[in-house]
Design a protein around this motif. Structure first.
Motif, PDB file in Angstrom:
ATOM      1  N   LEU A  33      -2.808  -1.223  -5.610  1.00 40.97           N
ATOM      2  CA  LEU A  33      -1.638  -1.928  -4.751  1.00 40.97           C
ATOM      3  C   LEU A  33      -0.043  -1.307  -5.874  1.00 40.97           C
ATOM      4  O   LEU A  33      -0.716  -1.902  -6.948  1.00 40.97           O
ATOM      5  CB  LEU A  33      -1.707  -2.735  -4.135  1.00 40.97           C
ATOM      6  CG  LEU A  33      -2.988  -3.655  -3.060  1.00 40.97           C
ATOM      7  CD1 LEU A  33      -3.220  -4.780  -3.362  1.00 40.97           C
ATOM      8  CD2 LEU A  33      -3.027  -1.891  -1.814  1.00 40.97           C
ATOM      9  N   GLU A  34       1.046  -1.743  -4.892  1.00 39.96           N
ATOM     10  CA  GLU A  34       2.178  -1.747  -5.850  1.00 39.96           C
ATOM     11  C   GLU A  34       1.638  -3.422  -5.936  1.00 39.96           C
ATOM     12  O   GLU A  34       1.979  -4.241  -5.057  1.00 39.96           O
ATOM     13  CB  GLU A  34       3.398  -1.095  -4.967  1.00 39.96           C
ATOM     14  CG  GLU A  34       4.531  -1.763  -5.373  1.00 39.96           C
ATOM     15  CD  GLU A  34       6.376  -1.502  -4.997  1.00 39.96           C
ATOM     16  OE1 GLU A  34       6.703  -1.013  -5.504  1.00 39.96           O
ATOM     17  OE2 GLU A  34       5.173  -0.561  -4.333  1.00 39.96           O
ATOM     18  N   GLN A  49       0.793  -1.110  -0.324  1.00 41.18           N
ATOM     19  CA  GLN A  49       0.029   0.066  -0.010  1.00 41.18           C
ATOM     20  C   GLN A  49       1.287   1.727   0.072  1.00 41.18           C
ATOM     21  O   GLN A  49       0.432   2.354   0.977  1.00 41.18           O
ATOM     22  CB  GLN A  49      -0.921  -0.055   1.206  1.00 41.18           C
ATOM     23  CG  GLN A  49      -1.968  -0.828   0.913  1.00 41.18           C
ATOM     24  CD  GLN A  49      -3.294  -1.066   1.654  1.00 41.18           C
ATOM     25  OE1 GLN A  49      -2.616  -1.177   3.399  1.00 41.18           O
ATOM     26  NE2 GLN A  49      -4.617  -1.746   1.793  1.00 41.18           N
ATOM     27  N   THR A  50       1.867   1.055  -0.995  1.00 42.34           N
ATOM     28  CA  THR A  50       2.528   2.438  -1.304  1.00 42.34           C
ATOM     29  C   THR A  50       2.192   3.818  -2.033  1.00 42.34           C
ATOM     30  O   THR A  50       0.823   3.237  -2.923  1.00 42.34           O
ATOM     31  CB  THR A  50       4.021   1.928  -1.926  1.00 42.34           C
ATOM     32  OG1 THR A  50       3.596   1.422  -2.804  1.00 42.34           O
ATOM     33  CG2 THR A  50       5.015   0.800  -1.170  1.00 42.34           C
ATOM     34  N   PRO A  51       1.996   4.849  -1.336  1.00 42.76           N
ATOM     35  CA  PRO A  51       1.600   5.632  -2.607  1.00 42.76           C
ATOM     36  C   PRO A  51       1.661   5.810  -3.729  1.00 42.76           C
ATOM     37  O   PRO A  51       2.711   5.043  -4.528  1.00 42.76           O
ATOM     38  CB  PRO A  51       2.250   7.239  -1.916  1.00 42.76           C
ATOM     39  CG  PRO A  51       3.471   6.905  -0.471  1.00 42.76           C
ATOM     40  CD  PRO A  51       3.572   5.491  -0.525  1.00 42.76           C
ATOM     41  N   CYS A  52       0.687   6.100  -4.414  1.00 40.99           N
ATOM     42  CA  CYS A  52       0.389   6.216  -6.444  1.00 40.99           C
ATOM     43  C   CYS A  52       1.398   7.626  -6.814  1.00 40.99           C
ATOM     44  O   CYS A  52       1.293   8.519  -5.911  1.00 40.99           O
ATOM     45  CB  CYS A  52      -0.290   6.040  -6.774  1.00 40.99           C
ATOM     46  SG  CYS A  52      -1.779   7.359  -7.192  1.00 40.99           S
ATOM     47  N   TRP A  56      -8.263  -7.033   1.126  1.00 36.85           N
ATOM     48  CA  TRP A  56      -8.008  -5.726   0.401  1.00 36.85           C
ATOM     49  C   TRP A  56      -9.158  -6.206  -0.379  1.00 36.85           C
ATOM     50  O   TRP A  56     -10.310  -4.572  -0.297  1.00 36.85           O
ATOM     51  CB  TRP A  56      -7.475  -6.509  -0.842  1.00 36.85           C
ATOM     52  CG  TRP A  56      -7.121  -5.068  -1.484  1.00 36.85           C
ATOM     53  CD1 TRP A  56      -6.796  -3.504  -0.459  1.00 36.85           C
ATOM     54  CD2 TRP A  56      -6.979  -4.573  -2.401  1.00 36.85           C
ATOM     55  NE1 TRP A  56      -6.345  -2.751  -1.549  1.00 36.85           N
ATOM     56  CE2 TRP A  56      -6.961  -2.736  -3.192  1.00 36.85           C
ATOM     57  CE3 TRP A  56      -7.229  -5.035  -3.971  1.00 36.85           C
ATOM     58  CZ2 TRP A  56      -6.572  -2.323  -3.865  1.00 36.85           C
ATOM     59  CZ3 TRP A  56      -7.281  -4.031  -5.011  1.00 36.85           C
ATOM     60  CH2 TRP A  56      -6.944  -3.498  -5.036  1.00 36.85           C
ATOM     61  N   LEU A  57      -9.480  -7.287  -1.461  1.00 35.89           N
ATOM     62  CA  LEU A  57     -11.367  -6.503  -1.734  1.00 35.89           C
ATOM     63  C   LEU A  57     -12.492  -7.190  -0.840  1.00 35.89           C
ATOM     64  O   LEU A  57     -13.524  -6.738  -1.549  1.00 35.89           O
ATOM     65  CB  LEU A  57     -11.186  -7.828  -2.720  1.00 35.89           C
ATOM     66  CG  LEU A  57      -9.644  -7.932  -4.752  1.00 35.89           C
ATOM     67  CD1 LEU A  57     -10.202  -9.654  -5.486  1.00 35.89           C
ATOM     68  CD2 LEU A  57     -10.487  -6.937  -4.981  1.00 35.89           C
ATOM     69  N   THR A  58     -12.455  -7.639  -0.105  1.00 40.85           N
ATOM     70  CA  THR A  58     -13.811  -8.120   0.449  1.00 40.85           C
ATOM     71  C   THR A  58     -15.002  -6.861   0.611  1.00 40.85           C
ATOM     72  O   THR A  58     -15.555  -6.301   0.664  1.00 40.85           O
ATOM     73  CB  THR A  58     -13.574  -8.644   2.044  1.00 40.85           C
ATOM     74  OG1 THR A  58     -12.493  -9.942   2.221  1.00 40.85           O
ATOM     75  CG2 THR A  58     -15.016  -8.646   3.205  1.00 40.85           C
ATOM     76  N   PRO A  59     -13.858  -5.546   1.551  1.00 40.59           N
ATOM     77  CA  PRO A  59     -15.263  -4.127   1.284  1.00 40.59           C
ATOM     78  C   PRO A  59     -15.264  -3.650  -0.313  1.00 40.59           C
ATOM     79  O   PRO A  59     -16.448  -2.876  -0.395  1.00 40.59           O
ATOM     80  CB  PRO A  59     -14.342  -3.092   2.565  1.00 40.59           C
ATOM     81  CG  PRO A  59     -12.754  -3.337   2.039  1.00 40.59           C
ATOM     82  CD  PRO A  59     -13.055  -4.817   1.678  1.00 40.59           C
ATOM     83  N   LEU A  60     -14.964  -4.012  -1.324  1.00 39.43           N
ATOM     84  CA  LEU A  60     -14.550  -3.699  -2.668  1.00 39.43           C
ATOM     85  C   LEU A  60     -15.533  -4.558  -3.576  1.00 39.43           C
ATOM     86  O   LEU A  60     -16.592  -4.028  -4.092  1.00 39.43           O
ATOM     87  CB  LEU A  60     -13.457  -3.690  -3.185  1.00 39.43           C
ATOM     88  CG  LEU A  60     -12.430  -2.410  -2.383  1.00 39.43           C
ATOM     89  CD1 LEU A  60     -11.469  -2.564  -3.027  1.00 39.43           C
ATOM     90  CD2 LEU A  60     -12.590  -1.254  -2.727  1.00 39.43           C
ATOM     91  N   THR A  61     -15.763  -5.791  -3.064  1.00 37.56           N
ATOM     92  CA  THR A  61     -16.795  -6.703  -3.597  1.00 37.56           C
ATOM     93  C   THR A  61     -17.252  -8.014  -3.582  1.00 37.56           C
ATOM     94  O   THR A  61     -16.617  -8.532  -2.774  1.00 37.56           O
ATOM     95  CB  THR A  61     -15.340  -7.201  -5.205  1.00 37.56           C
ATOM     96  OG1 THR A  61     -16.765  -7.181  -6.438  1.00 37.56           O
ATOM     97  CG2 THR A  61     -14.447  -7.818  -5.127  1.00 37.56           C
ATOM     98  N   ARG A  62     -18.458  -8.162  -4.193  1.00 38.46           N
ATOM     99  CA  ARG A  62     -18.449  -9.860  -3.153  1.00 38.46           C
ATOM    100  C   ARG A  62     -16.735 -10.957  -3.575  1.00 38.46           C
ATOM    101  O   ARG A  62     -16.015 -10.834  -5.594  1.00 38.46           O
ATOM    102  CB  ARG A  62     -19.478 -10.528  -4.092  1.00 38.46           C
ATOM    103  CG  ARG A  62     -21.034 -10.260  -3.112  1.00 38.46           C
ATOM    104  CD  ARG A  62     -22.300 -10.241  -4.839  1.00 38.46           C
ATOM    105  NE  ARG A  62     -21.855  -9.545  -5.697  1.00 38.46           N
ATOM    106  CZ  ARG A  62     -22.819  -9.032  -6.396  1.00 38.46           C
ATOM    107  NH1 ARG A  62     -23.521  -9.778  -6.969  1.00 38.46           N
ATOM    108  NH2 ARG A  62     -22.592  -8.092  -7.556  1.00 38.46           N
TER     109      ARG A  62
END
Length: 445
Positions: free
Chosen positions: A260-261, A247-250, A280-286
């Motif tokens: 994510l890097e 989780q580095t700055p883009c 990471w994906l859990t709050p974003l999608t099934r």
């Protein structure tokens, strides 16, 4: 002491310590279907509220309208709430047709309940220990992983509030005894007897056979679910550690997209990659099923010139410039066309693409905004006319972003590309073109 009082007091004695962490909530909402389980929960909480300082109670009934007989259920629930002195609310929902009516109805129900939750509120639901064992068995037959086999958590976030299941350690038999001895009336849903539904088949046929052979089956299964919940907690802790390095700055801090890097993820074992991505994906999608994870391998292993996309239930994962990016909602829709900017001193709303500002002294002449169509050239200070495609390559602009970057024109002359240093301003520094990209909804699903 009479037997009804004994059951009520024993259940209340067990329930009060479970409720303690939530007594500071702004309000309690009770998911009230009118069935036996939720009727017991409502009756019990209404009784406790007369003896203890509890948050304000409201009963919420979700009306699916899937059966003709269901038309009378809101009336029954309202009458029960009037007797108990509890405010009552009905939520009408439309269930989308799909392969699983059970799943579609559940999704509609929870979406409706989530929609009424306010900050600091708690929704209490009446699932019990038998439901937990049934959920474990159902998910086991579907090939669920550790998270799924942990079954239902005692509490979890729900919208702006929290969902809490205070009866999860209680057997259904105790709730039945409570309801009968308190003289409660409840709704019997005819669809609960329809064995064509998988959950009903498990409840009516499979679970009774298991309990006949192994009387402690329900207790043992709920214990296993608790062990798996502990294991999932450890996996979540590992995922947080692994994601911390990715989780580095883009390069584009104004681009509010989850990303994510890639390199730190590639250094993990495949199992840890999947674990980190699930978290990471859990709050974003099934989440995808096992077979669909091949899409991650394809995205990860694509060559440097590839433009891989992993399509998931609620969005897409793109790979670009050494990162993976989550796109959903408005970011999956194309933008096109042009707009005149007659009042360039005021922000310009871009349909489906955020807002555009001109900062500084406004350039003279008729201004308008376009998007890329190919073949554009831009005068770059000390470099002369340069092909825009080459300039975007030099800036390492992700492919998915290039078609959205607003281009400022005066007549046929391209003046600036929003937000790209060296390309977004007047050569003399009199003005700068600033773009606020559209925001996306990253709420917990």
């Amino acid at each position: 002491m009479s037997k009804p009082d004994c059951i009520r007091k024993q259940l209340a004695k067990r329930l009060l310590p479970r409720l303690e962490p939530w007594r500071g909530a702004v309000a309690w909402r009770i998911a009230f279907s009118g069935g036996l389980d939720s009727t017991v929960l409502l009756h019990l909480l209404a009784d406790l509220a007369r003896q203890h300082a509890l948050p304000p109670l409201t009963a919420v009934h979700v009306h699916h309208g899937l059966q003709a007989v269901a038309a009378s259920w809101p009336g029954h629930c309202r009458q029960m709430c009037q007797i108990l002195g509890v405010p009552f609310q009905v939520l009408d929902v439309q269930v989308r047709p799909g392969a699983s009516l059970e799943q579609a109805a559940r999704e509609a129900r929870y979406a409706a309940l989530e929609g009424v939750m306010q900050d600091g509120e708690v929704l209490l639901t009446a699932q019990h220990r038998d439901d937990q064992a049934e959920t474990l068995m159902f998910r086991l037959l579907r090939g669920a992983g550790v998270r799924g086999l942990a079954a239902m958590p005692g509490h979890r976030p729900l919208g702006r509030g929290t969902l809490f299941r205070p009866l999860l350690d209680e057997p259904r038999a105790v709730l039945e005894a409570y309801a009968q001895e308190e003289g409660l009336s409840w709704i019997e849903d005819p669809s609960n007897q329809d064995s064509r539904f998988s959950r009903n088949y498990l409840r009516s046929h499979v679970m009774p056979m298991l309990v006949t052979r192994w009387p402690q089956a329900v207790v043992s299964m709920t214990r296993s679910a608790a062990h798996l919940a502990d294991a999932q907690g450890l996996l979540d802790e590992l995922a947080v550690q692994d994601l911390a390095t990715a989780q580095t700055p883009c390069t584009w801090p104004w681009l509010d997209l989850p990303s994510l890097e890639l390199a730190p993820l590639e250094g993990l074992s495949e199992a840890r990659q999947r674990n980190a991505l699930r978290h990471w994906l859990t709050p974003l999608t099934r989440l995808p099923d096992t077979d669909h994870w091949a899409g991650w391998n394809s995205l990860r292993d694509a060559g440097p010139d590839g433009r891989p996309i992993w399509r998931l239930a609620d969005g897409q994962l793109h790979r670009a410039e050494g990162r993976i990016w989550w796109l959903s909602g408005i970011w999956l829709k194309d933008v096109a066309g042009s707009q005149h900017w007659s009042m360039a001193s005021q922000p310009l709303t871009l349909p489906g693409n955020g807002m555009l500002h001109l900062l500084g002294e406004i350039p003279r002449g008729g201004l308008h905004v376009h998007y890329r169509r190919g073949g554009e050239v831009l005068d770059v200070p000390e470099r002369g006319r340069r092909d825009l495609k080459r300039l975007l390559n030099e800036k390492r602009v992700p492919v998915f972003l290039r078609g959205r970057l607003p281009l400022l024109y005066r007549g046929e002359q391209l003046l600036a590309v929003a937000n790209l240093p060296g390309l977004d301003a007047d050569p003399r520094g009199d003005w700068r073109l600033h773009w606020q990209p559209p925001t996306n909804d990253h709420r917990l699903r």
